[in-house]
Design an enzyme around this catalytic site. Structure first.
Site, PDB file in Angstrom:
ATOM      1  N   LYS A 215       0.594   6.186  -5.534  1.00  0.00           N
ATOM      2  CA  LYS A 215       0.697   5.837  -4.118  1.00  0.00           C
ATOM      3  C   LYS A 215       2.128   5.434  -3.817  1.00  0.00           C
ATOM      4  O   LYS A 215       2.779   4.766  -4.634  1.00  0.00           O
ATOM      5  CB  LYS A 215      -0.249   4.674  -3.771  1.00  0.00           C
ATOM      6  CG  LYS A 215      -0.075   4.143  -2.352  1.00  0.00           C
ATOM      7  CD  LYS A 215      -0.785   2.812  -2.147  1.00  0.00           C
ATOM      8  CE  LYS A 215      -0.426   2.215  -0.791  1.00  0.00           C
ATOM      9  NZ  LYS A 215      -1.054   0.910  -0.554  1.00  0.00           N
ATOM     10  N   GLU A 264      -0.545 -10.386   7.221  1.00  0.00           N
ATOM     11  CA  GLU A 264      -0.645 -10.416   5.761  1.00  0.00           C
ATOM     12  C   GLU A 264       0.094 -11.597   5.129  1.00  0.00           C
ATOM     13  O   GLU A 264       1.316 -11.698   5.198  1.00  0.00           O
ATOM     14  CB  GLU A 264      -0.085  -9.106   5.180  1.00  0.00           C
ATOM     15  CG  GLU A 264      -0.273  -8.974   3.689  1.00  0.00           C
ATOM     16  CD  GLU A 264       0.073  -7.590   3.182  1.00  0.00           C
ATOM     17  OE1 GLU A 264       0.231  -7.445   1.958  1.00  0.00           O
ATOM     18  OE2 GLU A 264       0.197  -6.659   4.003  1.00  0.00           O
TER      19      GLU A 264
END
Length: 461
Positions: A215, A264
């Protein structure tokens, strides 16, 4: 307070040399709007302010002026440089038990290795400040602290001058309640190298299919041009209203404001316990409650997003296992719903090892797979090669710590660099083997939306 200062000065005279001392004093401040206090300093302290509010609204911080500035331009040791400098400064701290612990606030660059000639030239690899005046609203109680770092012999007189200045700022903030400013007028939206971004997603997908990485997060930027310069307080007010469930932050430096509303949390340390949040995998919000519920269910069952999320869970769990004891990780993610987007969320917590400080954890956690990739080193190399963009402080750790070792850092996404009558907005997404360039491109617009809307822009739905 005078007693402390005089005692310290006597000690210096007896030792025969001057030493740096770090003084602090805290007073209760009644009810003060944090943005009113921030704006009260606009005339004399512009470019020397910061703003922070945590996601659950239990802590708001405003810093005005610079009692100390800690920076690093190291490409490898910027985390440890700040940690060492802060520990050294705290060794000279003199405070009463009733005084609040001084705050150190700032951020790091995403990747010091990729520093280019860019809009981020004014920001070092790490930039942190101890404010001269520190407003804190914690669990409904407002206090204001004075911080002074000095080697001067007449510290009493210097501190008294700061008291006068503190009272002036409080008076301005209380009498001139913050005036809500209208959103800026956008005259143009410029996409920065759209075609290069689409090609990067395509090329990275091929590399992942060839086994070069699992990824990689690829980001891009857009530029807003305004009718006139945008005030920092205006940007902070509107982003706070747009994204109620997020961390709100703003850091001024040399005519620029880096600000945003991040969902986050990277790390929080509170009384020896460490907390993090794995946030990765996303889908849009529904137009109705039923559609929203179905989209959330789709996200929870989507293999691509669950795989992307698990990379983050595995990485953060591994860091906590090395740096903490009694680590707790739920078996399955839940949904984090904010105004424009839904994310998969898995909280992680543990008891911090005594030899580890917050900067050590920030270093170990950054970048998470949510903003870098898997494996980290290879993903970073691909990002440098394919993205061709200096992320600066975007997607990097921003936050605070105090003299007692507590603190909290968010990941600086949903953010922008404001510079007078222009702003650069940043957004990205995780690329895996089955990613489609157009789909990823459209997802970045969803992530641009909160800051775009706060700054008066429109995405035509």
């Amino acid at each position: 307070m005078n007693r402390k200062l005089l005692t310290t000065e006597d000690h210096k005279r007896l030792s025969g040399h001057n030493e740096e001392s770090f003084f602090t004093e805290t007073v209760d401040a009644g009810r003060i709007s944090p943005l009113a206090f921030f704006e009260a300093a606009n005339a004399e302290y512009k470019d020397h302010r910061f703003y922070w509010q945590n996601a659950d609204k239990t802590l708001t911080l405003v810093g005005i002026g610079h009692a100390a500035v800690l920076t690093s331009n190291s490409k490898d040791n910027h985390f440890s440089d700040i940690s060492t400098s802060w520990k050294q400064l705290c060794e000279s701290l003199i405070k009463e038990e009733k005084d609040m612990n001084p705050i150190l606030f700032g951020g790091f660059t995403y990747d010091p290795q990729s520093k280019k000639d860019s809009v981020w030239n004014r920001f070092e690899s790490a930039h942190f400040v101890v404010p001269s005046f520190q407003l804190s609203i914690k669990n409904g109680k407002t206090t204001i602290s004075i911080n002074l770092v000095t080697e001067k012999e007449d510290a009493v007189k210097e501190f008294d001058a700061l008291r006068v200045e503190r009272d002036k700022l409080i008076h301005i903030a209380q009498l001139n309640e913050f005036e809500v400013l209208s959103k800026p007028q956008v005259i143009a939206v410029e996409e920065i190298e759209k075609e290069r971004y689409l090609k990067a997603v395509k090329d990275v997908t091929c590399k992942i299919k060839n086994g070069e990485a699992d990824k990689v997060v690829i980001a891009r930027s857009v530029k807003l041009n305004f009718q006139e310069p945008v005030q920092s307080a205006c940007a902070l007010h509107h982003i706070s209203n747009e994204q109620q469930e997020s961390y709100h932050f703003g850091l001024e430096k040399e005519g620029q404001l880096f600000f945003g509303a991040s969902p986050e949390r990277l790390i929080e340390i509170r009384d020896g316990k460490a907390y993090s949040a794995c946030v990765a995998g996303s889908i849009k919000r529904g137009k109705t409650a039923e559609e929203d519920r179905e989209l959330g269910k789709e996200l929870l069952q989507d293999s691509k997003n669950r795989e992307e999320h698990q990379y983050v869970v595995d990485m953060i769990t591994n860091v906590f296992s090395n740096e903490c004891t009694r680590v707790k990780v739920p078996k399955s993610p839940t949904l984090l719903k904010i105004r424009d987007i839904q994310h998969l969320l898995t909280p992680v917590e543990g008891v911090l090892n005594k030899e580890t400080d917050i900067f050590g954890l920030v270093k170990a956690l950054h970048p998470t797979p949510a903003l870098g990739g898997v494996p980290t080193r290879l993903a970073m190399e691909i990002i440098r090669e394919e993205e061709d963009m200096d992320r600066g402080y975007y997607a990097a750790p921003i936050g605070w710590t105090d003299a007692a070792g507590n603190g909290e850092f968010a990941v600086a996404i949903r953010s922008a660099l404001l510079d007078g009558d222009t702003a650069h907005l940043f957004a990205g997404g995780g690329i895996v083997a089955d990613s489609e360039p157009i789909t990823e491109y459209e997802e970045t617009w969803v992530k641009f939306r909160p800051v775009m809307r706060a700054l008066g822009g429109s995405l035509n739905g």
